[in-house]
Write a protein that holds these residues in place. Structure first.
Motif: not given
Length: 466
Positions: A356-360, A389-397
């Protein structure tokens, strides 16, 4: 009865035979965690002696250290590329079946890093003794357990007897007060502690992390702190259990239920250091003064605040050798140094809150050109939760490489490595020469700092992006 520390209470409750001048104590072990790297020789010892595992019901096995993190290799679409890893995986499968040990195999939905899955299952509980053939077993001390790493011969001894020969360590109170400022994390706190007491400051001791700052932390944060106790030379690290601990454990698959839960809570509440108990050593830390931290050398004690410069230790040959390996000089600023690889994961910082911290930081941003950002969840459960939670999508994007769970780039034995001479910003726990690959240069940081550096392409202060 005189006032006792948390450590004293747990140790005494597990003494089968107290130590003497001539002999160590015999200590009963509640939970034995094993993985594919340090168990093969121990199983061979059992076979040679014609013995069985004494308590398979108190033994739990997983695949994590040498396992690949690419989906194709994990799920068998292609063979495991590292031959040694493939052999270790097959050997643990064979040994677990032969000796009746529960194993979370490569495709098991519960598989993950040993120090991540045991807490999330509720197998790690307050007041336990927990051992594993891995030094970062100290992680489990966050629950008020006495948890420490053991060698392969000791793994065999626990297999055969469910006990260990141990000399009793001394006690060391780490008193932490003050509120962590925004952008400063539990990882920065433990790096600061190691920087203050040194990598041998805790040798021969069990650290107890105490004070309002620790009490305000989540279980994930407490595990991060205890995880790196070994990097200060300590035998273990512990935090007394409280309502935060109990709320975390409640309804976990292997936690007590019903009347057993109620009786466990009553017992666990007594696992605190008594007022007036005396520690052999102590140190005080003001967390409100801390900043994001970054290592610059080849041990975690070689660490500075992110805006600081590398100190000068004229005449210290070991220090000079470390700087030569890293390609740094005394007086260099850490901010702005170039980054080649960024690794977010490990038993230190591979939990959901770390992601979560990384995704922020990464949300709406891109990884800098030429930087490889590898993000590896600590368990398959965390992977599923991060995706939901959608974090993986943030990472890949953002351009990150999103993987299956495992120890991955924390140690260079599973195919995830850093090239010689390249700089790796890493949320893991060790930065000695070659840890992430032959000639790799590792700088330890928090998930915030790692993500900010991936975006910037150089060491960056995460507070500027939060």
């Amino acid at each position: 009865m005189s006032a006792r520390t948390l450590f004293d209470k747990v140790w005494t409750a597990h003494e089968v035979i107290p130590e003497s001048v001539d002999t160590p104590a015999v200590l009963y072990i509640d939970l034995h965690l094993i993985h594919e790297v340090t168990s093969p020789q121990a199983f061979s010892m059992l076979k040679a002696a014609g013995l069985r595992v004494r308590r398979p019901d108190r033994t739990l096995a997983t695949m994590d250290h040498s396992t690949p993190t690419s989906s194709d290799q994990v799920f068998g679409r292609v063979p495991i590329k590292v031959d040694a890893a493939a052999r270790q995986v097959r050997q643990l499968e064979t040994n677990a079946a032969e000796f009746g040990v529960e194993l979370f195999g490569m495709r098991d939905a519960r598989r993950g890093i040993v120090h991540v899955i045991s807490p999330e299952l509720g197998a790690t509980q307050p007041g336990m003794t927990v051992v594993c053939g891995d030094s970062h077993t100290s992680t489990h001390g966050a629950f008020g357990a006495l948890a420490f790493g053991i060698g392969t011969t000791e793994v065999g001894h626990v297999f055969a007897t469910q006990s260990l020969l141990q000399r009793k360590p001394k006690t060391f109170a780490v008193n932490v007060h003050g509120k962590l400022r925004p952008g400063v994390t539990a990882k920065d706190l433990i790096l600061s502690i190691i920087g203050k007491i040194g990598v041998s400051g805790g040798t021969g001791h069990v650290l107890e992390y105490r004070g309002p700052t620790i009490r305000a932390m989540s279980m994930d944060e407490r595990m991060t702190v205890c995880n790196m106790s070994i990097e200060a030379g300590a035998r273990a690290g512990m935090i007394a259990p409280d309502d935060v601990t109990f709320e975390y454990l409640e309804n976990k698959p292997r936690a007590p239920r019903g009347a057993q839960w109620d009786s466990s809570i009553a017992r666990w509440r007594a696992l605190t250091t008594d007022e007036g108990a005396v520690f052999d050593k102590s140190v005080d830390i003001d967390a409100s003064q801390l900043e994001p931290m970054v290592t610059y050398g080849t041990n975690p004690g070689m660490v500075v605040a992110i805006g600081a410069t590398i100190p000068d230790r004229a005449g210290d040959e070991v220090f000079d050798k470390a700087l030569r390996y890293m390609g740094f000089r005394s007086g260099d600023a850490m901010l702005g140094k170039p980054v080649n690889t960024v690794f977010i994961g490990s038993c230190t910082n591979g939990r959901l809150s770390d992601l979560l911290a990384s995704a922020r930081v990464l949300k709406g941003r891109k990884v800098a050109p030429g930087v490889h950002l590898l993000i590896v969840p600590g368990s398959q459960q965390i992977k599923r939760e991060a995706e939901a939670a959608g974090y993986a999508d943030i990472f890949k994007d953002a351009g990150a490489d999103w993987r299956e769970s495992g120890c991955s780039m924390c140690l260079g034995m599973n195919g995830d490595t850093v090239a010689a001479g390249m700089y790796s910003i890493s949320t893991s726990n060790r930065n000695f020469e070659g840890r992430q690959g032959v000639g790799a240069r590792t700088l330890l940081v928090s998930p915030y700092t790692a993500a900010a550096s991936a975006v910037s392409g150089r060491i960056a202060d995460p507070r500027e992006l939060l």
